[in-house]
Design a protein around this motif. Structure first.
Motif, PDB file in Angstrom:
ATOM      1  N   ARG A 429       0.887  -1.283  -0.180  1.00 16.25           N
ATOM      2  CA  ARG A 429       0.021  -0.029   0.017  1.00 16.25           C
ATOM      3  C   ARG A 429       1.014   1.353   0.087  1.00 16.25           C
ATOM      4  NH1 ARG A 429      -5.082  -1.232   3.953  1.00 16.25           N
ATOM      5  NH2 ARG A 429      -5.703  -3.102   3.124  1.00 16.25           N
ATOM      6  N   GLN A 454      -5.913   6.572   5.736  1.00 15.53           N
ATOM      7  CA  GLN A 454      -5.671   5.622   4.744  1.00 15.53           C
ATOM      8  C   GLN A 454      -7.228   4.870   4.143  1.00 15.53           C
ATOM      9  OE1 GLN A 454      -3.869   1.967   6.601  1.00 15.53           O
ATOM     10  NE2 GLN A 454      -2.252   3.178   7.206  1.00 15.53           N
ATOM     11  N   ASP A 457      -8.434   7.495   1.700  1.00 15.79           N
ATOM     12  CA  ASP A 457      -7.501   7.753   0.638  1.00 15.79           C
ATOM     13  C   ASP A 457      -7.209   9.176   0.624  1.00 15.79           C
ATOM     14  OD1 ASP A 457      -5.901   6.706  -1.297  1.00 15.79           O
ATOM     15  OD2 ASP A 457      -7.604   7.000  -2.879  1.00 15.79           O
ATOM     16  N   ARG A 459      -8.922  11.763   0.649  1.00 11.95           N
ATOM     17  CA  ARG A 459      -9.914  12.288  -0.321  1.00 11.95           C
ATOM     18  C   ARG A 459     -11.010  13.168   0.532  1.00 11.95           C
ATOM     19  NH1 ARG A 459     -13.447   9.739  -2.208  1.00 11.95           N
ATOM     20  NH2 ARG A 459     -12.907   7.724  -1.324  1.00 11.95           N
TER      21      ARG A 459
END
Length: 651
Positions: A429, A454, A457, A459
């Motif tokens: 990852r 995580q 992401d 966002r």
């Protein structure tokens, strides 16, 4: 680098003199207002307030999403506002401070936020967010009603001299006594809020000005659009030329970027692409440059990354762009970037020039200029030329990151418990290895925020509050977009986050933007304005609230207060008698909620929150004795930085 040519100078001057007014054009405002007044023989001041807002609204989404609290001195305004299409997006809030912070959240996206209140306590309750907006340069308009002008100054019921109270912390104040002055005043406050260095503006309208009826021909159209000039044009051009020369001479340059460059994020990223200069930011500058980029050094200052602080200590050139050299960044002023030649670019003359009011250090070059224009000019001058040779500096900063990773206490112990499969997954990852599953009952707060990062992401737009969790969020949640991280900076206002997040969510919905919003808040900050959850439920807001609850079971406080008690005040403690579960408050407002006690529950709880439609609250009971490190003691230097390994001696 050779001197710039005459043609280059002309182009630079054109860049610097381009109009930059971001408000509603005056002629368009007048046209819209006159269309609303067409055929009217008379109009009240309150109607003019609403009409003015309607005329300004298309360029200012904050008007269509404002909030406030009613009261006697502002009721004439609301009498007509309820009939306006603007009222559809309006939220009545239980406390005026919430309205102010909502407006700040809207302002964090680059718009003008708007909050409304009545006189007296309604106005004074608004001072905290007004001060917060002032410290963080946010364009916010506060609208209040006040007692009739004929009784002003007589200590009338609910009278407060609000314009005098906020005078030291405002960008502008307008006290309106006459109905005919209302359109001019409303246009001017919105123009002033976004001009130059953005900031909060207060408009206080006497009640008799709201109730008065006038002929539309009496309206005052003497607008005063604020000028937003840079410094002397020749001085700015010459200074930019000097800066370019210094960039090409330097071997270890660093860009130090603050919130004043948020509107110039694309120009900044272009400049970094052209020059290869690494970037460190203030708390308010997070996300202007992607924090996952190899040239990002992360946040600077008291709780910034060790490698950012060390890089600035080694730098021979520091370029401040839209940032204040405030005490939480510089520490001991005479020791800050002591090897560096310092340049400072800012539009506000109050924010540039002598560091620490000139008592100790003067920047070597100050450029009074809008950061967007300055960076555009610098990009033009650099583009087409070979960038400076920074290969050795790139290697040094990469080594600093490797030698001084952003770690936390217990992480290495947890890492040793990882299975081989988990290590492979973690490396695959491209994330630092952390513990995905462990039998430990202690939840580290940094681990929670890493997991949020995580699983989202990166966002989400993240809104932090004030305290340890705020610094952990700044360290662990790597912002990649200019508006991706918001928090209260200069004033450190606890209770900011949940209301600001609601303002952000409302404008995103208004724009049909489905970007999620997450709140990371401490337990004490949560209790400042918990009734914001009422608004979440009312609008079914897609906001996820992650509470970092580090209050000890014996009632002693956790968080930054406990840390400062331990480190600075000889371990003094003050017990807090508050055992009300945060999840009970969420349940009271019918918000889905969960309380997490074990590390093995963390990932599942975050996933559930993120996949549940509408609002959701997770309260993580984390280690109450975890310190927020690294930390440079107040007024200290990077040589005194405290990490989990003790005091780091940084050369």
């Amino acid at each position: 680098m050779s001197a710039i040519t005459l043609e280059e100078r002309i182009r630079v001057e054109n860049i610097l003199t381009q109009p930059d007014f971001r408000g509603t054009p005056q002629q368009l405002f007048n046209t819209r207002l006159n269309n609303r007044l067409y055929g009217r023989d008379e109009v009240s001041g309150a109607e003019l307030m609403v009409m003015s807002l309607e005329a300004l609204a298309p360029e200012n989404p904050g008007i269509s999403n404002m909030a406030g609290h009613h009261g006697g001195a502002i009721l004439p305004f609301f009498q007509y506002f309820t009939k306006s299409p603007l009222s559809v997006g309006y939220d009545h809030v239980p406390h005026e401070q919430m309205a102010g912070h909502m407006a700040e959240g809207i302002a964090s996206l680059g718009y003008v936020g708007v909050a409304v209140a009545t006189s007296g306590p309604g106005a004074t309750n608004s001072i905290t967010p007004f001060f917060d907006a002032y410290m963080d340069s946010k364009p916010v308009v506060f609208i209040t009603g006040n007692v009739p002008s004929k009784v002003a100054g007589t200590m009338a019921f609910q009278e407060a001299p609000i314009t005098q109270m906020v005078d030291p912390i405002d960008k502008g104040i307008f006290y309106v006594r006459r109905a005919e002055d209302i359109p001019r005043a409303f246009y001017d406050v919105f123009a002033l809020a976004v001009s130059g260095r953005p900031g909060p503006v207060w408009i206080d309208v006497a009640k008799d000005a709201q109730t008065a009826k006038i002929d539309p021909s009496q309206i005052n159209h003497d607008f005063k659009i604020p000028s937003t000039t840079n410094g002397d044009l020749n001085d700015v051009v010459e200074s930019l030329k000097i800066l370019i020369e210094e960039i090409y001479k330097s071997k270890r340059p660093v860009l130090y970027v603050g919130g004043g460059a948020k509107h110039a994020w694309q120009e900044l990223r272009d400049f970094v692409d052209l020059t290869g200069i690494p970037v460190t930011t203030t708390l308010k500058g997070k996300g202007i440059f992607p924090e996952g980029d190899t040239l990002s050094l992360g946040m600077l200052g008291m709780h910034g990354t060790e490698y950012a602080n060390k890089a600035v200590g080694l730098a021979d050139l520091v370029i401040g762009v839209g940032a204040r050299f405030d005490d939480r960044v510089r520490g001991k002023t005479e020791a800050f970037a002591e090897k560096a030649w310092i340049a400072h670019i800012d539009i506000d003359p109050r924010g540039i020039g002598p560091i620490d009011n000139g008592k100790i250090r003067q920047p070597d070059l100050t450029i009074k200029c809008d950061t967007k224009k300055a960076l555009r000019a610098l990009n033009f001058l650099v583009d087409g030329r070979p960038g400076p040779d920074l290969k050795r500096w790139d290697d040094e900063t990469a080594q600093l990151k490797e030698d001084c990773p952003l770690d936390y206490d217990g992480r290495s112990d947890l890492h040793r418990q990882l299975s081989l499969v988990e290590r492979v997954i973690s490396y695959a990852r491209s994330m630092p290895p952390i513990s995905f599953f462990t039998n430990s009952n202690v939840i580290k707060p940094q681990y929670v925020i890493e997991k949020i990062y995580q699983l989202t992401d990166g966002r989400h737009i993240v809104v932090g509050d004030v305290g340890q969790h705020q610094m952990w969020a700044a360290q662990m949640y790597l912002a990649s977009q200019p508006h991706g991280f918001d928090t209260s900076g200069g004033s450190g206002t606890m209770g900011y986050s949940m209301s600001a997040a609601f303002g952000i969510h409302k404008v995103l919905q208004y724009e049909n933007n489905n970007q999620p919003v997450s709140v990371i808040v401490g337990d004490e900050s949560f209790w400042m304005l918990p009734h914001t959850l009422k608004l979440y439920r009312r609008r079914n807001a897609n906001i996820k609230v992650f509470v970092i609850d580090n209050k000890a079971e014996n009632g002693t406080p956790g968080g930054m207060v406990r840390q400062w008690y331990d480190i600075v005040h000889q371990g003094t403690q003050l017990s807090v008698d508050d055992d009300t579960p945060i999840v009970d408050m969420a349940k009271a407002f019918k918000i889905p909620t969960e309380e997490v006690h074990y590390i093995r529950q963390v990932e599942r709880a975050i996933r559930k929150a993120l996949t549940t439609r509408g609002p959701y609250l997770v309260c993580f009971k984390v280690d109450p004795y975890e310190n927020c490190l690294p930390m440079i003691p107040s007024g200290g230097t990077i040589k005194e930085m405290v990490t989990y390994q003790g005091v780091k001696k940084i050369a």
